[in-house]
Motif scaffolding. Structure first.
Motif, mmCIF file in Angstrom:
data_model
loop_
_atom_site.group_PDB
_atom_site.id
_atom_site.type_symbol
_atom_site.label_atom_id
_atom_site.label_comp_id
_atom_site.label_asym_id
_atom_site.label_seq_id
_atom_site.Cartn_x
_atom_site.Cartn_y
_atom_site.Cartn_z
ATOM 1 N N SER A 125 -3.681 6.548 5.375
ATOM 2 C CA SER A 125 -2.744 6.261 6.227
ATOM 3 C C SER A 125 -2.799 4.979 6.459
ATOM 4 C CB SER A 125 -2.756 7.072 7.633
ATOM 5 O OG SER A 125 -3.983 7.029 8.267
ATOM 6 N N ASP A 126 -3.301 4.027 5.873
ATOM 7 C CA ASP A 126 -3.647 2.560 6.402
ATOM 8 C C ASP A 126 -3.862 1.950 4.973
ATOM 9 O OD1 ASP A 126 -6.334 3.063 5.571
ATOM 10 O OD2 ASP A 126 -6.951 3.357 7.825
ATOM 11 N N SER A 127 -4.398 0.545 5.201
ATOM 12 C CA SER A 127 -4.356 -0.289 3.892
ATOM 13 C C SER A 127 -5.505 -0.284 3.209
ATOM 14 C CB SER A 127 -4.410 -1.825 4.329
ATOM 15 O OG SER A 127 -5.205 -1.909 5.444
ATOM 16 N N SER A 128 -6.478 0.843 3.541
ATOM 17 C CA SER A 128 -7.564 1.216 2.737
ATOM 18 C C SER A 128 -7.122 2.045 1.620
ATOM 19 C CB SER A 128 -8.670 2.080 3.356
ATOM 20 O OG SER A 128 -8.127 3.226 3.896
ATOM 21 N N ASP A 129 -5.962 2.474 1.557
ATOM 22 C CA ASP A 129 -5.237 3.302 0.240
ATOM 23 C C ASP A 129 -5.609 2.697 -1.090
ATOM 24 O OD1 ASP A 129 -3.911 4.808 -1.502
ATOM 25 O OD2 ASP A 129 -2.646 5.532 0.038
ATOM 26 N N SER A 154 -2.455 0.421 -4.583
ATOM 27 C CA SER A 154 -2.103 -0.658 -3.915
ATOM 28 C C SER A 154 -1.916 -1.907 -4.962
ATOM 29 C CB SER A 154 -3.108 -1.270 -2.848
ATOM 30 O OG SER A 154 -4.239 -1.557 -3.395
ATOM 31 N N ASN A 193 0.742 -1.187 -0.070
ATOM 32 C CA ASN A 193 0.104 -0.076 -0.080
ATOM 33 C C ASN A 193 0.985 1.021 0.061
ATOM 34 O OD1 ASN A 193 -2.988 -1.106 0.461
ATOM 35 N ND2 ASN A 193 -1.704 -2.101 2.145
ATOM 36 N N GLN A 221 4.259 0.382 2.207
ATOM 37 C CA GLN A 221 4.433 -0.793 3.175
ATOM 38 C C GLN A 221 3.810 -1.922 2.720
ATOM 39 O OE1 GLN A 221 3.168 0.070 7.217
ATOM 40 N NE2 GLN A 221 3.910 2.221 7.098
ATOM 41 N N ARG A 246 2.551 -6.094 3.732
ATOM 42 C CA ARG A 246 2.268 -6.794 4.770
ATOM 43 C C ARG A 246 1.584 -8.193 4.209
ATOM 44 N NH1 ARG A 246 -3.335 -6.081 7.546
ATOM 45 N NH2 ARG A 246 -4.636 -5.248 5.844
ATOM 46 N N MET A 270 -0.017 4.207 1.135
ATOM 47 C CA MET A 270 0.041 4.995 2.474
ATOM 48 C C MET A 270 0.003 6.389 2.457
ATOM 49 S SD MET A 270 -0.323 1.892 4.400
ATOM 50 C CE MET A 270 -0.115 2.188 6.021
#
Length: 395
Positions: free
Chosen positions: A377-381, A384, A42, A50, A52, A44
């Motif tokens: 700022s998280d994996s919802s971006d 990706s 992502n 990042q 994962r 982010m």
């Protein structure tokens, strides 16, 4: 002897009643377990990307346990029930805090069509028997991470307090549909009907389906009458028009083409859905629009081309999609209101047996405008990429 004979007669009578009950009302249990591994990268927001890896349920199909029943009333008429529990196979949790969060419906089917009552998929959704548009718009359906249609299509919900009607088939495989929800609710919160009609979020839909060997066409028109009850006032009502066509191109290759146009949608679909507050930020919303839902919502369209190809004993799925949205609510002067998103993806599903399938998939999404801001700022971006693999078992 007489007591033993009487007991035997009683047991025989009980077994006969049980046999008649089974014959009269046929109830079957079914289920799906699906778990896999996802590796995703992502962007982010404006920060560093990042990567994962994590275990996830329902990559291919949502895990569920269900009861499906029918009773033949004669003269071509039967009663049908469907109770479907959704759960998370990676940890055993129940979805939506509902015993039957997938579907809870009772239907009557006969010479004049089928009418159903309860909780069920919207006509535009890919969920269950009534999700006629989503099931025909893409072979990916609901699953497959961000490749799945639920992440770029609009209106693919489950509805509470719903009446659905399907006409008998006529002509070259033509069917007409109508659906109305008295209070749609949300998946986490059941739709409890208020006494005043305008305090309920209602939904009315009509649709048609033409399905034969050479062509399948589905069109739906949805009108969502949004809640008008402070503080949950969602402004103007939502309109969604959807059309899809799928057909065989050559042997073992099927092409899916779909499009949607919408006005006043108040959340952009994604993982999870993206609200105006998240996309724009409260500091950039108008003083009279701090919730992001006052007045107007998003207008725009969605287009997608998909393919299903029989390869080496399995199914290869290909997808590409494009979203174009514009927020029409009040924002500060000069604030960005457009967002666009591009998606490409591929998946392969191979049956080890009638009940067990292996699968793998990969997808890439890129967003611009509001979909490419510091607000993520998280994996919802939406900027990706994902690769995933897992196993599905049907029982």
């Amino acid at each position: 002897m007489q007591r033993q004979f009487a007991r035997s007669l009683f047991c025989l009578a009980a077994l006969s009643v049980a046999a008649l009950s089974v014959q009269a009302a046929d109830v079957k249990m079914y289920g799906i377990i699906d778990t896999g591994i996802i590796i995703e990268n992502n962007k982010m927001g404006t920060g560093d990307s990042q990567t994962r890896a994590y275990e996830e349920f329902g990559i291919n199909l949502g895990p569920r346990v269900g009861l499906r029943g029918t009773e033949d009333l004669g003269n071509g008429t039967k009663v049908k029930l469907l109770l479907e529990n959704l759960f998370e196979s990676d940890n055993g949790a129940m979805r939506f805090n509902r015993l039957f969060g997938g579907e809870s419906s009772l239907a009557l089917e006969g010479p004049y069509g089928e009418i159903a009552f309860g909780r069920m998929g919207a006509l535009t959704s890919p969920f269950g028997h009534w999700g006629i548009f989503g099931l025909e718009a893409t072979p990916f359906g609901f699953g497959w991470g961000r490749s799945g249609g639920v992440h770029w299509m609009v209106g693919g919900d489950r509805l509470d307090n719903t009446i659905s009607y399907a006409s008998p088939k006529f002509g070259p495989g033509v069917q007409l549909y109508a659906q109305y929800s008295f209070q749609t609710g949300t998946n986490p919160v059941p739709g409890v009907e208020n006494a005043k009609e305008r305090y309920n979020t209602r939904r009315a839909s009509i649709a048609f389906r033409i399905k034969n060997e050479s062509l399948t066409t589905v069109g739906t028109l949805d009108r969502i009458m949004n809640t008008h009850n402070s503080p949950a006032d969602y402004g103007e009502d939502t309109t969604i028009g959807s059309l899809t066509v799928n057909f065989p191109v050559v042997k073992d290759v099927r092409l899916f083409v779909m499009g949607q146009y919408f006005r006043n949608v108040y959340n952009a679909p994604g993982t999870p859905v993206h609200s105006p507050v998240k996309l724009i930020g409260t500091a950039n919303l108008g003083a009279d629009n701090q919730t992001g839902i006052s007045g107007r919502g998003f207008d725009g369209y969605v287009a997608s081309i998909n393919a299903q190809i029989k390869v080496a004993g399995g199914d290869l799925y290909l997808t590409t999609a494009y979203d174009d949205w514009e927020y029409k609510g009040h924002v500060t002067e000069g604030q960005e209101t457009d967002l666009k998103r591009y998606l490409v993806g591929a998946a392969y599903e191979y049956p080890l047996s009638k009940h067990t399938h292996l699968y793998a998939s990969a997808n890439w999404t890129h967003g611009s405008g509001l979909f490419d801001t510091k607000n993520f700022s998280d994996s919802s971006d939406p900027n990706s990429s994902q690769v995933m693999a897992g196993i599905t078992h049907f029982f």
